[in-house]
Each structure stands twice: as C-alpha cells, then as structure tokens.
Design an enzyme around this catalytic site. Structure first.
Site, PDB file in Angstrom:
ATOM      1  N   GLY A  26      25.380   0.426 -43.006  1.00  0.00           N
ATOM      2  CA  GLY A  26      24.696  -0.645 -43.227  1.00  0.00           C
ATOM      3  C   GLY A  26      24.361  -0.653 -44.808  1.00  0.00           C
ATOM      4  CG  ASN A  99      18.316   3.464 -44.330  1.00  0.00           C
ATOM      5  OD1 ASN A  99      18.047   2.550 -44.620  1.00  0.00           O
ATOM      6  ND2 ASN A  99      19.365   4.088 -43.446  1.00  0.00           N
ATOM      7  CE1 TYR A 164      12.263  -2.071 -37.938  1.00  0.00           C
ATOM      8  CE2 TYR A 164      12.255  -4.375 -39.035  1.00  0.00           C
ATOM      9  CZ  TYR A 164      12.976  -3.351 -38.955  1.00  0.00           C
ATOM     10  OH  TYR A 164      13.195  -3.491 -39.607  1.00  0.00           O
ATOM     11  CE  LYS A 168      11.607  -0.241 -40.553  1.00  0.00           C
ATOM     12  NZ  LYS A 168      12.981   1.336 -41.167  1.00  0.00           N
ATOM     13  CB  THR A 201      23.194  -4.023 -42.163  1.00  0.00           C
ATOM     14  OG1 THR A 201      22.035  -4.581 -41.524  1.00  0.00           O
ATOM     15  CG2 THR A 201      23.035  -4.587 -43.399  1.00  0.00           C
ATOM     16  N   PRO A 202      24.788  -4.508 -40.046  1.00  0.00           N
ATOM     17  CG  PRO A 202      26.391  -3.647 -39.430  1.00  0.00           C
ATOM     18  CD  PRO A 202      25.753  -3.564 -40.991  1.00  0.00           C
TER      19      PRO A 202
HETATM   20  N1  LIG Z   1      19.086  -5.215 -42.160  1.00  0.00           N
HETATM   21  C1  LIG Z   1      17.863  -5.384 -42.561  1.00  0.00           C
HETATM   22  O1  LIG Z   1      17.907  -7.083 -42.290  1.00  0.00           O
HETATM   23  C2  LIG Z   1      17.052  -5.036 -42.119  1.00  0.00           C
HETATM   24  C3  LIG Z   1      15.595  -5.513 -42.743  1.00  0.00           C
HETATM   25  C4  LIG Z   1      14.450  -4.668 -43.146  1.00  0.00           C
HETATM   26  C5  LIG Z   1      14.726  -3.358 -43.143  1.00  0.00           C
HETATM   27  N2  LIG Z   1      16.261  -3.259 -42.671  1.00  0.00           N
HETATM   28  C6  LIG Z   1      15.636  -1.325 -42.207  1.00  0.00           C
HETATM   29  O2  LIG Z   1      16.885  -0.923 -43.335  1.00  0.00           O
HETATM   30  C7  LIG Z   1      17.634   0.582 -42.750  1.00  0.00           C
HETATM   31  C8  LIG Z   1      18.958   0.591 -42.351  1.00  0.00           C
HETATM   32  O3  LIG Z   1      19.152  -0.559 -41.217  1.00  0.00           O
HETATM   33  P1  LIG Z   1      20.147  -1.604 -41.315  1.00  0.00           P
HETATM   34  O4  LIG Z   1      20.420  -3.416 -41.573  1.00  0.00           O
HETATM   35  O5  LIG Z   1      21.282  -0.692 -42.746  1.00  0.00           O
HETATM   36  O6  LIG Z   1      20.811  -0.978 -40.501  1.00  0.00           O
HETATM   37  P2  LIG Z   1      22.175  -0.496 -39.894  1.00  0.00           P
HETATM   38  O7  LIG Z   1      21.869  -1.012 -38.319  1.00  0.00           O
HETATM   39  O8  LIG Z   1      23.402  -0.774 -40.263  1.00  0.00           O
HETATM   40  O9  LIG Z   1      21.516   0.994 -39.908  1.00  0.00           O
HETATM   41  C9  LIG Z   1      20.621   1.442 -39.180  1.00  0.00           C
HETATM   42  C10 LIG Z   1      21.426   3.243 -38.849  1.00  0.00           C
HETATM   43  O10 LIG Z   1      20.587   4.040 -39.025  1.00  0.00           O
HETATM   44  C11 LIG Z   1      21.181   5.206 -37.653  1.00  0.00           C
HETATM   45  N3  LIG Z   1      19.792   5.575 -36.982  1.00  0.00           N
HETATM   46  C12 LIG Z   1      19.742   4.818 -35.681  1.00  0.00           C
HETATM   47  N4  LIG Z   1      18.945   5.336 -34.931  1.00  0.00           N
HETATM   48  C13 LIG Z   1      18.898   6.842 -35.421  1.00  0.00           C
HETATM   49  C14 LIG Z   1      18.631   8.037 -35.107  1.00  0.00           C
HETATM   50  N5  LIG Z   1      17.568   7.652 -34.629  1.00  0.00           N
HETATM   51  N6  LIG Z   1      18.563   8.795 -36.024  1.00  0.00           N
HETATM   52  C15 LIG Z   1      19.664   8.882 -37.811  1.00  0.00           C
HETATM   53  N7  LIG Z   1      20.302   7.532 -37.589  1.00  0.00           N
HETATM   54  C16 LIG Z   1      19.674   6.889 -36.929  1.00  0.00           C
HETATM   55  C17 LIG Z   1      21.697   4.195 -37.248  1.00  0.00           C
HETATM   56  O11 LIG Z   1      23.460   5.345 -36.169  1.00  0.00           O
HETATM   57  C18 LIG Z   1      23.228   3.406 -37.934  1.00  0.00           C
HETATM   58  O12 LIG Z   1      23.631   3.752 -38.514  1.00  0.00           O
HETATM   59  C19 LIG Z   1      16.081   0.430 -41.001  1.00  0.00           C
HETATM   60  O13 LIG Z   1      15.260   0.877 -40.856  1.00  0.00           O
HETATM   61  C20 LIG Z   1      16.015  -1.190 -41.015  1.00  0.00           C
HETATM   62  O14 LIG Z   1      14.739  -1.042 -40.137  1.00  0.00           O
HETATM   63  C21 LIG Z   1      16.645  -3.786 -42.157  1.00  0.00           C
END
Ligand SMILES: NC(=O)c1ccc[n+]([C@@H]2O[C@H](COP(=O)([O-])OP(=O)(O)OC[C@H]3O[C@@H](n4cnc5c(N)ncnc54)[C@H](O)[C@@H]3O)[C@@H](O)[C@H]2O)c1
Length: 265
Positions: A26, A99, A164, A168, A201-202
C-alpha cells in the site's frame, strides 16, 4: 503510478537514508518506491517478511541501496535492533516514515479492550517508539524529517473505526508536540503528519469487525469525496516525499490532508 500525475522525476531526496515502516504494501510501498526513484537509499520495514523482501528486491538488488528489515513497530526491542542495523549499514538516518497501521472497526460498546489496545499499540505506540529510537541517530547526522501517517479520522472521527480514530488522533497530536520539542531544541528535525482519506490499498481486505461499504473503498470514496474517486497510494506518497525532502525545510507540525476533498468544511 497514475499516468495523469505530472512526472517530475529527479533527485528530490538524493543521498538521503530513509526508513519506511509498513513498507511491504500500500502507501508504505509507494513511499519507498518514490523515495528510491528520487535518489534515497531506502530501508523497507514490515511484519510481512516475504512480501517485504520481494518488494525491496524489486526496487534494487543492491542491499547497499535498498534492504528489507523485519520490524514489528509495536515492539520496543525490535526498534532498538532496527536502529542499530541502520546505524551499522549506513551510519545515519535522514528520513523516518512512520506508516505501519491496521484497522479494527465495530460498535464501541462491543469493542474488546484487547482490540482497543492492539489498535493503540500498532498505530500509536508504534509511532512513539519509532520517534524515540530513531531521533538520536537522525540528530547525530544534523537533523532530518519524520513523517507520521495519521488519517482524516484524526480530525473528524469515524463512526466505524472508533479506536482507530483515537489512535490516529494521538498520532496527530504527538506529531505537533514532538515538532515543537525538536524546534525548541534547534536539532534540525522536522516532524509532520499526513492525513489520508480513503486510499485504495490492501488494508481494506485486512480490516476486522466491519463489512459492506466500509470495506468497499472505491464505492465509499467515489460517493463521498468531491474529487469523485478513491485515492491511490501514490497520491499519498507524493505528499510524504514533499515533507521528507528539503523542499519542506520551513514546514513542521502540520497536517497534510490528502483526501480528494473528503473533509472540506
Ligand atoms: N488506506 C486508507 O484508506 C488509509 C486511510 C488513512 C490512513 N491510512 C493509514 O495509512 C497507513 C498505511 O496503510 P495502507 O492503507 O497502505 O494499508 P496496508 O495494509 O496496505 O499497509 C499497511 C502495512 O503495515 C504493516 N503492518 C501492520 N502492522 C504492523 C506492525 N505491527 N509492524 C510493522 N508493520 C505492520 C502491514 O503488514 C502492511 O504491510 C496506515 O497507517 C493506515 O492506517 C490508510
């Protein structure tokens, strides 16, 4: 990458050492890729070791340019080892992107304390520990940039993701507090938050405690975001790249909202 994004490839973080957590997938993966393309040497860290190693190798076969580090951000011992490894390999750290994150949804009255704590532990403790253990190395090099990935839920809350949202929100406040502390010390460290909206993202396939529209990112964002589409990981990565680079040398403590207009008020 989206073809309609203006292509200004160059050397925006040339020569810098960047550590990105949650980089196997992601947004984190997009950040690692973009920073590599812009000249940084990048350490990808995650708990998904297979995917992470594959991702690192796809960016470069040369481990002096890109390597994968197993790191559970909620574990202090992992952070201590990780920073030691970065010090050994590169002797410095210029950019830290906190992240890594995960989501558990559901009604607050049904939320198990254990699930609340798991959310805080990965999403908030993970950022605190990353800052705590990376700061000395960043400071030794004369300063750098820390970018924390929060969420628009930090500003407006989410009826689905209660714990969550709280975590955040903590990331957002922690960012501002540490930004002020670093500025007061004059240590050359800038600390900023990026607040994504709905990004494709996943993470949506990994969410716990939710179903239906809440996991259908495309439908939700297309309906709610004024720009009419779900965000792509690269949309966020460009913001992270800006804050990580020296272009943002006069920017600290901000919320950079990247959400297609979702929280315009
Ligand atoms: N996708 C969205 O809509 C969105 C919106 C707002 C914020 N975010 C934030 O963006 C960030 C990235 O999320 P994403 O959407 O790319 O999701 P994602 O699931 O694709 O990626 C998150 C990654 O974090 C890793 N992870 C989870 N727990 C972990 C740990 N304890 N230690 C190390 N790595 C760990 C996972 O293995 C994964 O590879 C996150 O903090 C998420 O909360 C995402």
């Amino acid at each position: 990458m989206h073809e309609d994004v203006v292509d200004v490839k160059g050397a925006r973080v040339e020569g810098k050492i960047a550590l990105v957590t949650g980089a196997a997938s992601g947004i984190g993966l997009a950040c690692a890729r973009l920073m590599r393309e812009e000249g940084a040497r990048v350490i990808l860290a995650d708990v998904q070791d297979g995917l992470g190693r594959q991702a690192a190798q796809a960016l470069s076969n040369d481990e002096s340019e890109v390597f994968y580090l197993p790191l559970d951000v909620s574990r202090e011992d992992h952070w201590m080892q990780a920073v030691q490894e970065v010090r050994k390999r590169f002797g410095r750290l210029d950019i830290l992107v906190n992240n890594a994150g995960m989501g558990i949804g559901g009604p607050v009255a049904d939320l198990a304390l254990e699930d609340w704590r798991r959310q805080q532990s990965v999403n908030l403790d993970g950022v605190f520990l990353g800052i705590k253990h990376s700061l000395p190395l960043i400071r030794e090099g004369g300063g750098g940039s820390i970018v924390n990935v929060s969420s628009v839920t930090a500003k407006v809350g989410s009826s689905v993701f209660v714990s969550y949202s709280a975590a955040k929100g903590g990331v957002r406040s922690l960012t501002k507090a540490v930004a002020k502390q670093c500025a007061a010390l004059g240590d050359g460290v800038r600390v900023n938050a990026v607040l994504p909206g709905v990004i494709d993202t996943p993470i949506f396939s990994r969410l716990e405690g939710v179903s239906g529209d809440a996991v259908d990112a495309r439908a939700t964002a297309a309906r709610l975001a004024p720009l009419g589409r779900v965000g792509q990981p690269e949309d966020v990565a460009y913001g992270v790249l800006y804050l990580a680079s020296d272009e943002a040398r006069y920017v600290t403590g901000i919320d950079l909202i990247i959400d297609g207009g979702l929280v315009i008020r």
